[in-house]
Design a protein around this motif. Structure first.
Motif, PDB file in Angstrom:
ATOM      1  N   GLY A 165       4.450   3.289   2.186  1.00 57.32           N
ATOM      2  CA  GLY A 165       5.017   2.536   3.300  1.00 57.32           C
ATOM      3  C   GLY A 165       6.354   3.068   3.752  1.00 57.32           C
ATOM      4  N   LEU A 167       8.333   5.424   5.876  1.00 61.03           N
ATOM      5  CA  LEU A 167       8.052   6.240   7.047  1.00 61.03           C
ATOM      6  C   LEU A 167       8.772   7.575   7.036  1.00 61.03           C
ATOM      7  N   SER A 185      -1.718   7.826   6.514  1.00 58.09           N
ATOM      8  CA  SER A 185      -1.135   6.586   6.006  1.00 58.09           C
ATOM      9  C   SER A 185      -2.139   5.885   5.099  1.00 58.09           C
ATOM     10  N   ASP A 187      -1.100   2.672   4.191  1.00 55.21           N
ATOM     11  CA  ASP A 187      -0.457   1.359   4.259  1.00 55.21           C
ATOM     12  C   ASP A 187      -0.690   0.788   5.650  1.00 55.21           C
ATOM     13  N   THR A 190       2.162  -0.330   8.188  1.00 55.41           N
ATOM     14  CA  THR A 190       3.030   0.668   8.821  1.00 55.41           C
ATOM     15  C   THR A 190       2.255   1.850   9.403  1.00 55.41           C
ATOM     16  N   SER A 191       0.940   1.742   9.476  1.00 55.18           N
ATOM     17  CA  SER A 191       0.139   2.904   9.875  1.00 55.18           C
ATOM     18  C   SER A 191       0.397   3.328  11.320  1.00 55.18           C
ATOM     19  N   GLU A 193       3.275   3.115  13.063  1.00 57.65           N
ATOM     20  CA  GLU A 193       4.526   3.877  13.092  1.00 57.65           C
ATOM     21  C   GLU A 193       4.374   5.215  12.372  1.00 57.65           C
ATOM     22  N   PHE A 194       3.568   5.225  11.319  1.00 55.77           N
ATOM     23  CA  PHE A 194       3.325   6.439  10.542  1.00 55.77           C
ATOM     24  C   PHE A 194       2.710   7.517  11.424  1.00 55.77           C
ATOM     25  N   GLN A 237      -2.022  -7.430  13.226  1.00 48.58           N
ATOM     26  CA  GLN A 237      -0.969  -7.374  12.211  1.00 48.58           C
ATOM     27  C   GLN A 237      -1.126  -8.446  11.120  1.00 48.58           C
TER      28      GLN A 237
END
Length: 293
Positions: A165, A167, A185, A187, A190-191, A193-194, A237
């Motif tokens: 998680g 980044l 990713s 996670d 946070t995928s 944003e990853f 989410q």
């Protein structure tokens, strides 16, 4: 080599704990129809820890057969014993998997040098493309970017599923491993944003119950469409959080049963999802439009 939304597929089981082949075949077909970009067989979500080696290899063979080349299959073949990881990886290669995913050895807490030598040994023993899997929250072992950088120099180690998680790991790994190394990713929370930070995709638990949405979100992120990716991610989410109200894959198997896609089987020491959490997860599923009110 790989890109997009890969589902960390559950293993449907009957009440007695036996694998439900019919439900497994139906799940694979549904994922292909929904746009899932690839399937990870026999990972954590697939209850690999509770299947013996024979069952593990058979499940990989079945998923490859049911997929019939429509999407790539990455087989989970990691173990905390290097010799066992070699056996499972060889089995997956013989079954026709496109690649293998190998988790860091759990419980025994190897050093960074031990991790390097473990993955090097498996890669040298079996030619199939291999992805590393770093998930310290489950293994009590964090494989540092510098170790991954060393391993990326081995020809058939082609990527990593990074589930910390964190980044900033994306840029660290990219700098150390180069542009050809696949960084995924692990996670869900946070995928998005990853991938926007430079990752190639996600290996997702949420995709088990929202395959089209996760595919579309990751596709938008890969295209650099921040607004669309954020809009899709916002709706799903709550799933990212509530699918971990108990240890994975307990909640996601219950969710799939609520959707009528699998029976209620799960193997000890895992137990069926607790009553006290069900309304919370059900509301998240309704919000994500994967379940009717």
């Amino acid at each position: 080599m790989f890109q997009g939304s890969f589902v960390a597929l559950v293993t449907p089981m009957r009440e007695d704990g036996s694998v439900d082949d019919e439900s497994l075949k139906a799940l694979v077909g549904w994922h292909v129809e929904q746009g899932t970009d690839g399937i990870v067989a026999m990972g954590t979500t697939g209850e690999s820890a509770t299947l013996d080696e024979k069952e593990h290899c058979k499940a990989i063979e079945q998923i490859i057969d049911y997929t019939a080349g429509r999407v790539p299959v990455i087989a989970g073949t990691g173990a905390n014993s290097t010799t066992e990881a070699v056996r499972l990886t060889r089995c997956a290669e013989q079954a026709g998997a496109d690649a293998c995913l190998l988790v860091t050895p759990y419980y025994n807490k190897p050093t960074q040098e031990g991790l390097y030598l473990h993955f090097k040994a498996v890669a040298e023993a079996v030619d199939i493309p291999q992805m590393l899997y770093n998930v310290p929250g489950r293994t009590a072992c964090d494989m540092l970017p510098e170790t991954v950088g060393r391993l990326s120099g081995i020809a058939n180690i082609i990527g990593i599923k990074e589930a910390t998680g964190l980044l900033d790991r994306v840029s660290q790994l990219r700098e150390l491993c180069g542009d050809e190394f696949d960084i995924f990713s692990g996670d869900d929370a946070t995928s998005r944003e990853f991938v926007l930070a430079g990752g190639q995709g996600t290996i997702s638990v949420t995709a088990n119950i929202a395959p089209a949405e996760v595919h579309q979100m990751i596709a938008a992120a890969l295209d650099g469409d921040t607004g669309r990716a954020e809009m899709i991610d916002k709706a799903i989410q709550p799933l990212h959080t509530n699918l971990f109200l108990e240890a994975n894959p307990i909640p996601v198997k219950w969710a799939l049963h609520e959707m009528g896609r699998i029976p209620t089987g799960i193997r000890l020491p895992l137990t069926w999802f607790a009553d006290e959490y069900r309304d919370t997860l059900r509301q998240a599923m309704i919000q994500a439009s994967v379940l009717q009110n």
